[in-house]
Design a protein around this motif. Structure first.
Motif, PDB file in Angstrom:
ATOM      1  N   GLU A  18       0.804  -1.220   0.000  1.00  0.00           N
ATOM      2  CA  GLU A  18       0.000   0.000   0.000  1.00  0.00           C
ATOM      3  C   GLU A  18       0.840   1.275   0.000  1.00  0.00           C
ATOM      4  OE1 GLU A  18      -2.644  -0.419   3.339  1.00  0.00           O
ATOM      5  OE2 GLU A  18      -4.122  -1.483   2.133  1.00  0.00           O
ATOM      6  N   CYS A  19       2.022   1.209   0.550  1.00  0.00           N
ATOM      7  CA  CYS A  19       2.893   2.386   0.670  1.00  0.00           C
ATOM      8  C   CYS A  19       4.301   2.037   0.187  1.00  0.00           C
ATOM      9  CB  CYS A  19       2.932   2.863   2.114  1.00  0.00           C
ATOM     10  SG  CYS A  19       1.315   3.110   2.851  1.00  0.00           S
ATOM     11  N   PRO A  20       4.478   1.843  -1.115  1.00  0.00           N
ATOM     12  CA  PRO A  20       5.785   1.410  -1.621  1.00  0.00           C
ATOM     13  C   PRO A  20       6.913   2.403  -1.360  1.00  0.00           C
ATOM     14  CG  PRO A  20       4.317   1.990  -3.428  1.00  0.00           C
ATOM     15  CD  PRO A  20       3.505   2.031  -2.174  1.00  0.00           C
ATOM     16  N   ASP A  21       6.563   3.642  -1.061  1.00  0.00           N
ATOM     17  CA  ASP A  21       7.590   4.647  -0.778  1.00  0.00           C
ATOM     18  C   ASP A  21       8.088   4.600   0.663  1.00  0.00           C
ATOM     19  OD1 ASP A  21       4.963   5.487  -0.183  1.00  0.00           O
ATOM     20  OD2 ASP A  21       5.622   7.569   0.005  1.00  0.00           O
ATOM     21  N   TYR A  22       7.442   3.794   1.515  1.00  0.00           N
ATOM     22  CA  TYR A  22       7.906   3.651   2.900  1.00  0.00           C
ATOM     23  C   TYR A  22       9.247   2.924   2.923  1.00  0.00           C
ATOM     24  CZ  TYR A  22       3.529   4.946   5.321  1.00  0.00           C
ATOM     25  OH  TYR A  22       2.451   5.605   5.836  1.00  0.00           O
ATOM     26  N   SER A  23      10.139   3.373   3.764  1.00  0.00           N
ATOM     27  CA  SER A  23      11.427   2.697   3.919  1.00  0.00           C
ATOM     28  C   SER A  23      11.238   1.448   4.773  1.00  0.00           C
ATOM     29  CB  SER A  23      12.430   3.632   4.590  1.00  0.00           C
ATOM     30  OG  SER A  23      12.053   3.869   5.933  1.00  0.00           O
ATOM     31  N   ASN A  24      12.205   0.566   4.709  1.00  0.00           N
ATOM     32  CA  ASN A  24      12.167  -0.634   5.549  1.00  0.00           C
ATOM     33  C   ASN A  24      12.134  -0.249   7.022  1.00  0.00           C
ATOM     34  OD1 ASN A  24      12.225  -2.294   3.310  1.00  0.00           O
ATOM     35  ND2 ASN A  24      14.436  -2.488   3.342  1.00  0.00           N
ATOM     36  N   TYR A  25      12.886   0.783   7.364  1.00  0.00           N
ATOM     37  CA  TYR A  25      12.924   1.254   8.749  1.00  0.00           C
ATOM     38  C   TYR A  25      11.546   1.738   9.190  1.00  0.00           C
ATOM     39  CZ  TYR A  25      14.108   3.948  12.886  1.00  0.00           C
ATOM     40  OH  TYR A  25      14.141   4.445  14.157  1.00  0.00           O
ATOM     41  N   HIS A  26      10.863   2.480   8.329  1.00  0.00           N
ATOM     42  CA  HIS A  26       9.535   3.011   8.667  1.00  0.00           C
ATOM     43  C   HIS A  26       8.529   1.874   8.879  1.00  0.00           C
ATOM     44  CE1 HIS A  26       6.576   6.241   8.803  1.00  0.00           C
ATOM     45  NE2 HIS A  26       5.778   5.450   8.110  1.00  0.00           N
ATOM     46  N   ILE A  27       8.569   0.880   8.004  1.00  0.00           N
ATOM     47  CA  ILE A  27       7.657  -0.262   8.137  1.00  0.00           C
ATOM     48  C   ILE A  27       7.976  -1.034   9.414  1.00  0.00           C
ATOM     49  CG2 ILE A  27       7.015  -2.505   7.150  1.00  0.00           C
ATOM     50  CD1 ILE A  27       7.287  -1.201   4.377  1.00  0.00           C
ATOM     51  N   ALA A  28       9.256  -1.256   9.688  1.00  0.00           N
ATOM     52  CA  ALA A  28       9.653  -1.974  10.902  1.00  0.00           C
ATOM     53  C   ALA A  28       9.160  -1.251  12.141  1.00  0.00           C
ATOM     54  CB  ALA A  28      11.169  -2.131  10.946  1.00  0.00           C
ATOM     55  N   GLU A  29       9.242   0.061  12.124  1.00  0.00           N
ATOM     56  CA  GLU A  29       8.778   0.864  13.249  1.00  0.00           C
ATOM     57  C   GLU A  29       7.273   0.708  13.449  1.00  0.00           C
ATOM     58  OE1 GLU A  29       9.425   5.108  12.888  1.00  0.00           O
ATOM     59  OE2 GLU A  29      11.064   4.949  14.319  1.00  0.00           O
ATOM     60  N   VAL A  31       5.307  -1.764  12.386  1.00  0.00           N
ATOM     61  CA  VAL A  31       4.913  -3.141  12.692  1.00  0.00           C
ATOM     62  C   VAL A  31       5.437  -3.595  14.057  1.00  0.00           C
ATOM     63  CG1 VAL A  31       5.158  -5.546  11.920  1.00  0.00           C
ATOM     64  CG2 VAL A  31       4.706  -3.748  10.260  1.00  0.00           C
ATOM     65  N   GLY A  32       6.589  -3.046  14.436  1.00  0.00           N
ATOM     66  CA  GLY A  32       7.179  -3.443  15.717  1.00  0.00           C
ATOM     67  C   GLY A  32       8.107  -4.635  15.570  1.00  0.00           C
ATOM     68  N   CYS A  33       8.896  -4.615  14.508  1.00  0.00           N
ATOM     69  CA  CYS A  33       9.848  -5.703  14.279  1.00  0.00           C
ATOM     70  C   CYS A  33      11.174  -5.088  13.840  1.00  0.00           C
ATOM     71  CB  CYS A  33       9.312  -6.665  13.229  1.00  0.00           C
ATOM     72  SG  CYS A  33       9.182  -5.952  11.585  1.00  0.00           S
ATOM     73  N   GLY A  34      12.133  -5.941  13.528  1.00  0.00           N
ATOM     74  CA  GLY A  34      13.431  -5.474  13.084  1.00  0.00           C
ATOM     75  C   GLY A  34      13.452  -5.161  11.598  1.00  0.00           C
ATOM     76  N   VAL A  35      14.351  -4.283  11.214  1.00  0.00           N
ATOM     77  CA  VAL A  35      14.503  -3.902   9.815  1.00  0.00           C
ATOM     78  C   VAL A  35      14.879  -5.116   8.965  1.00  0.00           C
ATOM     79  CG1 VAL A  35      15.794  -2.442   8.215  1.00  0.00           C
ATOM     80  CG2 VAL A  35      15.129  -1.552  10.436  1.00  0.00           C
ATOM     81  N   ASP A  36      15.692  -6.010   9.509  1.00  0.00           N
ATOM     82  CA  ASP A  36      16.100  -7.204   8.759  1.00  0.00           C
ATOM     83  C   ASP A  36      14.912  -8.069   8.384  1.00  0.00           C
ATOM     84  OD1 ASP A  36      18.747  -6.469   8.778  1.00  0.00           O
ATOM     85  OD2 ASP A  36      19.243  -7.686  10.533  1.00  0.00           O
ATOM     86  N   MET A  37      13.928  -8.154   9.272  1.00  0.00           N
ATOM     87  CA  MET A  37      12.735  -8.952   8.977  1.00  0.00           C
ATOM     88  C   MET A  37      11.944  -8.317   7.825  1.00  0.00           C
ATOM     89  SD  MET A  37       9.808 -10.235  11.557  1.00  0.00           S
ATOM     90  CE  MET A  37       8.670 -11.493  11.091  1.00  0.00           C
TER      91      MET A  37
END
Length: 59
Positions: A18-29, A31-37
């Protein structure tokens, strides 16, 4: 696999879609998980999406 892991994965993929412009860091934040996941599941999802598209073109 624990249900909360499935929910977490679904949330990652939904946000990535839904938000392809979100960074991995933003999504991790969010969702509450690590950036690696997030990186792992975005990469897997991207690969599956490419394979599905190739199969659909053949049909």
């Amino acid at each position: 696999m624990a249900r909360w892991v499935e929910v977490q994965r679904a949330r990652i993929l939904l946000l990535a879609y839904e938000c392809p412009d979100y960074s991995n860091y933003h999504i991790a934040e969010k969702v509450g998980c690590g950036v690696d996941m997030v990186k792992k599941w975005r990469k897997r999802w991207s690969g599956e999406k490419i394979v599905q598209t190739a199969v659909e073109k053949r049909l």
